[in-house]
Design an enzyme around this catalytic site. Structure first.
Site, PDB file in Angstrom:
ATOM      1  N   GLY A 507      28.939  44.080  42.988  1.00  0.00           N
ATOM      2  CA  GLY A 507      29.881  42.982  43.173  1.00  0.00           C
ATOM      3  C   GLY A 507      30.562  42.720  41.863  1.00  0.00           C
ATOM      4  O   GLY A 507      29.953  42.856  40.815  1.00  0.00           O
ATOM      5  N   PHE A 510      36.474  40.911  41.511  1.00  0.00           N
ATOM      6  CA  PHE A 510      37.513  41.083  42.523  1.00  0.00           C
ATOM      7  C   PHE A 510      36.941  41.133  43.931  1.00  0.00           C
ATOM      8  O   PHE A 510      37.666  41.030  44.902  1.00  0.00           O
ATOM      9  CB  PHE A 510      38.288  42.375  42.255  1.00  0.00           C
ATOM     10  CG  PHE A 510      38.956  42.387  40.915  1.00  0.00           C
ATOM     11  CD1 PHE A 510      40.000  41.515  40.658  1.00  0.00           C
ATOM     12  CD2 PHE A 510      38.540  43.239  39.921  1.00  0.00           C
ATOM     13  CE1 PHE A 510      40.622  41.515  39.428  1.00  0.00           C
ATOM     14  CE2 PHE A 510      39.166  43.239  38.687  1.00  0.00           C
ATOM     15  CZ  PHE A 510      40.199  42.375  38.436  1.00  0.00           C
ATOM     16  N   SER A 512      33.182  42.416  46.503  1.00  0.00           N
ATOM     17  CA  SER A 512      31.984  43.240  46.599  1.00  0.00           C
ATOM     18  C   SER A 512      32.333  44.629  47.129  1.00  0.00           C
ATOM     19  O   SER A 512      33.288  44.802  47.868  1.00  0.00           O
ATOM     20  CB  SER A 512      30.985  42.578  47.530  1.00  0.00           C
ATOM     21  OG  SER A 512      30.696  41.293  47.060  1.00  0.00           O
ATOM     22  N   VAL A 513      31.500  45.602  46.756  1.00  0.00           N
ATOM     23  CA  VAL A 513      31.731  46.988  47.167  1.00  0.00           C
ATOM     24  C   VAL A 513      30.590  47.442  48.074  1.00  0.00           C
ATOM     25  O   VAL A 513      29.427  47.176  47.783  1.00  0.00           O
ATOM     26  CB  VAL A 513      31.786  47.919  45.937  1.00  0.00           C
ATOM     27  CG1 VAL A 513      32.137  49.332  46.357  1.00  0.00           C
ATOM     28  CG2 VAL A 513      32.785  47.403  44.934  1.00  0.00           C
ATOM     29  N   LYS A 527      35.867  48.363  48.991  1.00  0.00           N
ATOM     30  CA  LYS A 527      35.868  47.130  48.192  1.00  0.00           C
ATOM     31  C   LYS A 527      36.566  46.029  48.977  1.00  0.00           C
ATOM     32  O   LYS A 527      37.736  46.151  49.324  1.00  0.00           O
ATOM     33  CB  LYS A 527      36.594  47.389  46.881  1.00  0.00           C
ATOM     34  CG  LYS A 527      36.641  46.193  45.990  1.00  0.00           C
ATOM     35  CD  LYS A 527      36.988  46.573  44.563  1.00  0.00           C
ATOM     36  CE  LYS A 527      36.394  45.589  43.596  1.00  0.00           C
ATOM     37  NZ  LYS A 527      35.495  46.157  42.654  1.00  0.00           N
ATOM     38  N   ASP A 623      39.777  44.722  32.298  1.00  0.00           N
ATOM     39  CA  ASP A 623      38.358  44.463  32.535  1.00  0.00           C
ATOM     40  C   ASP A 623      37.518  45.715  32.288  1.00  0.00           C
ATOM     41  O   ASP A 623      36.743  46.136  33.138  1.00  0.00           O
ATOM     42  CB  ASP A 623      38.169  43.940  33.967  1.00  0.00           C
ATOM     43  CG  ASP A 623      36.798  43.317  34.174  1.00  0.00           C
ATOM     44  OD1 ASP A 623      36.165  42.943  33.171  1.00  0.00           O
ATOM     45  OD2 ASP A 623      36.362  43.213  35.324  1.00  0.00           O
TER      46      ASP A 623
END
Ligand SMILES: *[C@@H]1O[C@H](CO)[C@@H](O)[C@H](O)[C@H]1NC(C)=O
Ligand SMILES: *[C@@H]1O[C@H](CO)[C@@H](O)[C@H](O)[C@H]1NC(C)=O
Ligand SMILES: *[C@@H]1O[C@H](CO)[C@@H](O)[C@H](O)[C@H]1NC(C)=O
Ligand SMILES: *[C@@H]1O[C@H](CO)[C@@H](O)[C@H](O)[C@H]1NC(C)=O
Ligand SMILES: *[C@@H]1O[C@H](CO)[C@@H](O)[C@H](O)[C@H]1NC(C)=O
Ligand SMILES: *[C@@H]1O[C@H](CO)[C@@H](O)[C@H](O)[C@H]1NC(C)=O
Ligand SMILES: *[C@@H]1O[C@H](CO)[C@@H](O)[C@H](O)[C@H]1NC(C)=O
Ligand SMILES: *[C@@H]1O[C@H](CO)[C@@H](O)[C@H](O)[C@H]1NC(C)=O
Ligand SMILES: *[C@@H]1O[C@H](CO)[C@@H](O)[C@H](O)[C@H]1NC(C)=O
Length: 828
Positions: A507, A510, A512-513, A527, A623
């Protein structure tokens, strides 16, 4: 770097230009005196125009208050910093007045009743006046006397904002604890449940966060005057803005702080129970959340109230347990969850008037963080545990774990739903009325049951078949290729592929995956995006831009889904996960060797060069951190999450700081409000390089509670140009190319220079890692150097560092000459 190269920046600016157009009527004065009062839309403004005092109304509320805010010419969004009549709003501001009365500053409502007063002076002198000062203090003084001799000051009555110069602490003479209290919610400035105060224990010099003045849910750790940090807030080392000092004498003990340089910064006790430091950014014209504690919202005591369930991964964070509903719907919608939840249906237990023959039952809630204060009960099995709870009408829930039975009575606080697959969640059984279960057990007549059951089975079978066929039809209809190879997925297909989003890979800020498998057995990572502020058309444009970016060191976008608010991006699945798991968490036998680390560093740099220089529009990642570097089966690095900063747009700064672990990688210019360039990525990349070397997080709280900041120690070592092997991850046992180690260390130090023009470009980074260009000797960045002066009080990474010399380096001149050689082609 040109601002135009950074489109989300432009977006910010446009949004806020509109807001800056409204402004309040002001009469210019900074004083309320016998012949000058406040009413209606009138305001007073501090002499240098920083603060404004007047009537305001928070959000959609219909209540008015006397409050202080930053001048809208400087901070266009109304930011209230202090409220006089917190608990006693007025409704008609035109017929209410704030004026001097009998030597006090008094607020009279429409019926001429005093609703708030400074309550100090007994003089009836006409010369008393109240002055709004530029530091945010309102001072009541007699005549035009010296402002340091006052009758009353608002700094002695803090609200939720801690101003520089305001004391938060304990007055030993008056026995008054001067503390920060949260607002009740975003529309009600009345004191809420959360407060920040000096630990009342004698001689204690730490802060605590309290819930309802009774439960301590966070502690700053003791003040370390030499290190200038609270022991449990190591990130204060990276704080260039606040200067705290602690005063303890026979009269009082308190903390006070000053703000360095001219940054506009505020420190608040927020209504959600977190303390926050926000800095105003002139560029995007918005408050940037720099720091908050506790990090996780769910760590705030009783954040979701009784029977409320906190979930860090959902928005909003609180909901009610199944079978419960918010007690105060209105407050709940204002994100004030303190009222908690109540049962939709009363339990039958202990209520003889409910004689419909249905018993209360238990609902299983897996993967929960259990509430505090369980009662231990002797029970040999889970059935026995359940029976114990069932027979006790006070019991609201039980858990059976490791052959131990725990029960809880009454209202349950601090329920938390965990979602991570590997989290140590527990199963929890909550008592509910039978009617809360959709298919209630019926033990009357087994035969009827069987007959009904069979019919139900046939119907169900038909239904399943029907749904299946419909889905197939839909699938064919909706998943199709667009924009070259990019697929537009139907939400249902992704739901199927990911088994309804059951296997979470990670997570981030942006979203959670989740892992999934497509019908063609291709493994994907989907995602789920959160807080997308863009419209459909823009979203598709942006996604197809990201889709067009293909490079061996960038994660490939396969497709996307966009159905209303459901926005997902679908990527190739990376079997070796993210770099952080390989670098920090793997057991000793499976750590990454030096060669692999070096190649990952190089590959990552190449991916970033592509984003910065080779794409049609320059993409700043914003990021960079180990969580966003994924590794394929051959440990080839793939940069993930690029382009998302733009997608998320306006909310990005919020997202950025709520992300775990991001802070240590943030470049200083994020705080200063200048435009963010690709050099911000270079800084984050440099911070990450240190972690390649040490194999540990730069910020680490060790077992003995001490704080270590690797880059400070490493940068000084590097500046001494000595043996660097002591910097190396001990797990490697010295197995690293000395030349490569030296190169990577010096480069890391160049990347984290305070001044972005001194940092190399990503293209230069690649050349240096490839050995094409030499890396010169770097200076110690100023922000790290601050701590060098305090040498012996800083707990460095290993023992060996204590032998290091503490002489100050005069490397400013060296820096400029070296900078030229490293960054000669940056200025283009
Ligand atoms: C307030 O009134 C007094 C006399 O009533 C006068 O002398 C003084 O100048 C006035 N002050 C202002 C700011 O108007
Ligand atoms: C005020 O109410 C409107 C409409 O009910 C809503 O859209 C808006 O978000 C509210 N504003 C705030 C600050 O709560
Ligand atoms: C002022 O004093 C009165 C009476 O003592 C009290 O009721 C009121 O709450 C006080 N107001 C403030 C603002 O302290
Ligand atoms: C106010 O008083 C302080 C000490 O009491 C003194 O240092 C300062 O100069 C005075 N300021 C003015 C404007 O009189
Ligand atoms: C807070 O404490 C007071 C008394 O100490 C109590 O009456 C009140 O119910 C508590 N509030 C909550 C939300 O539990
Ligand atoms: C911080 O404040 C203290 C007391 O006001 C002062 O002595 C010290 O020099 C300041 N430190 C810095 C780094 O500004
Ligand atoms: C404490 O208060 C007394 C009396 O008000 C004062 O004389 C003394 O200077 C104060 N001490 C300090 C350290 O401020
Ligand atoms: C018992 O149930 C009835 C019907 O739902 C309800 O009105 C009553 O308040 C309940 N009594 C208790 C003590 O819970
Ligand atoms: C239930 O709670 C009441 C009041 O709190 C108490 O008097 C009673 O003993 C409790 N019953 C059991 C079985 O614990």
């Amino acid at each position: 770097m040109d601002i135009n190269n950074n489109p989300w920046w432009l977006l910010f600016s446009l949004l806020f230009i509109c807001l800056s157009l409204n402004s309040h009527v002001s009469n210019g004065a900074d004083t309320i005196s016998a012949n000058h009062s406040l009413s209606g839309d009138q305001t007073i403004v501090s002499s240098r125009g920083i603060f404004v005092l007047g009537f305001f109304k928070p959000g959609n509320s219909s209540n008015y208050y006397i409050g202080m805010w930053y001048n809208l010419e400087k901070v266009p969004e109304l930011t209230i910093v202090w409220v006089a009549n917190r608990e006693k709003p007025i409704s008609d501001r035109y017929n209410s007045v704030l004026r001097i009365s009998d030597g006090n500053l008094v607020l009279f409502d429409e019926s001429k009743t005093s609703v708030w007063s400074t309550n100090v002076s007994s003089t009836t002198s006409n010369s008393v006046e109240a002055v709004l000062k530029d530091d945010g203090n309102i001072v009541l003084r007699e005549g035009s006397s010296n402002l340091t001799e006052f009758l009353w000051q608002s700094f002695d009555y803090p609200g939720h904002t801690w101003f520089p110069g305001m004391k938060i602490g304990y007055n030993k003479k008056t026995k008054v604890n001067q503390l920060l209290t949260s607002w009740k919610n975003k529309e009600d400035p009345a004191p809420g449940l959360f407060s920040l105060e000096l630990d009342p224990k004698d001689g204690s010099n730490q802060y605590i966060l309290m819930w309802n003045k009774s439960e301590n849910y966070w502690t700053s750790g003791a003040w370390d005057a030499d290190g200038q940090i609270f022991s449990k807030v190591p990130e204060m080392r990276l704080n260039y803005i606040y200067n705290f000092s602690y005063v303890n004498n026979e009269n009082e003990s308190y903390f006070i702080y000053t703000v360095k340089d001219s940054t506009m910064s505020r420190f608040i006790m927020d209504y959600n129970g977190q303390v926050k430091q926000m800095n105003w950014l002139d560029g995007p014209k918005s408050w940037f959340l720099f720091w908050s504690q506790p990090r996780e919202k769910c760590e705030v005591y009783a954040f979701c109230g009784s029977f409320g369930r906190c979930n860090e991964d959902t928005s909003p964070f609180c909901d009610c347990m199944h079978g419960f509903k918010p007690k105060l719907e209105h407050d709940w919608n204002l994100e004030d969850y303190a009222g908690g939840c109540e049962r939709k249906t009363q339990l039958q237990c202990g209520n003889n008037s409910l004689s419909n023959g249905k018993n209360d039952r238990f609902l299983k809630s897996p993967n929960m963080h259990l509430p505090e204060h369980p009662q231990s009960v002797a029970a040999g099995s889970i059935e026995e545990c359940e029976t114990t709870c069932f027979n006790n009408c006070n019991c609201s829930a039980y858990a059976y774990d490791n052959n131990e039975c725990s029960i809880w009575s009454g209202e349950l606080l601090n329920l938390q739903q965990l979602t991570q697959v590997d989290a140590d969640g527990k199963t929890f059984y909550i008592k509910l009325a039978a009617s809360e279960f959709s298919s209630s057990k019926d033990n009357k007549g087994i035969i009827i049951g069987v007959v009904v059951g069979s019919i139900a089975f046939v119907v169900l079978l038909g239904l399943v078949l029907f749904v299946y066929l419909r889905r197939r039809k839909r699938t064919i209809k909706t998943t199709k290729a667009v924009e070259g190879s990019l697929m537009a997925f139907a939400y249902r297909d992704l739901q199927n592929a990911t088994k309804n989003f059951s296997e979470k890979l990670g997570g981030g800020g942006f979203g959670s995956v989740f892992k999934g498998v497509l019908p063609d057995s291709r493994v994907i990572a989907a995602k789920k995006l959160e807080s997308i502020s863009q419209g459909e058309k823009q979203f598709r444009t942006e996604v197809s831009t990201i889709g067009n970016i293909q490079h061996v060191n960038l994660v490939r976008l396969l497709g996307f889904c966009s159905e209303g608010t459901k926005k997902l991006l679908v990527y190739d699945y990376m079997p070796n996960g993210s770099l952080d798991s390989q670098l920090f968490h793997v057991k000793d036998s499976k750590f990454l060797d030096w060669k692999t680390r070096y190649n990952i560093a190089l590959g990552t740099a190449r991916g970033l060069v592509y984003l910065h220089e080779k794409c049609r529009d320059c993409i700043i990642h914003c990021d960079i951190k180990p969580e966003n570097i994924l590794l394929d089966a051959q440990f080839c690095p793939k940069v993930a999450d690029f382009g998302l900063a733009k997608l998320v747009g306006r909310d990005f700064s919020r997202v950025l700081t709520t992300m775990r672990g991001t802070r240590g990688y943030l470049a200083p210019e994020w705080l200063s409000g200048v435009a963010i360039t690709t050099k911000a990525d270079v800084y984050s990349y440099g911070m990450m390089l240190f972690e390649f070397v040490s194999g540990r997080r730069n910020f680490e709280n060790s077992e003995d509670g001490t704080v270590k900041f690797f880059p400070t120690w490493a940068a000084n070592r590097i500046a001494e140009d000595g043996d660097l092997s002591s910097l190396l991850d001990p797990r490697l046992e010295g197995n690293a190319d000395v030349e490569e180690l030296s190169r990577i260390c010096k480069l890391a130090c160049w990347c984290i220079q305070d001044n972005e023009t001194h940092r190399p470009s990503m293209g230069q980074v690649v050349q240096m890692l490839e050995g094409v260009v030499d890396v010169t000797q770097p200076p110690v960045p100023r922000s790290l150097q601050i701590f060098v002066d305090n040498q012996e009080h800083i707990l460095f990474f290993t023992e060996s560092s204590s032998s290091q010399s503490s002489q100050k380096r005069s490397n400013t001149s060296a820096a400029s000459s070296q900078t030229k050689s490293t960054t000669s082609s940056t200025s283009s």
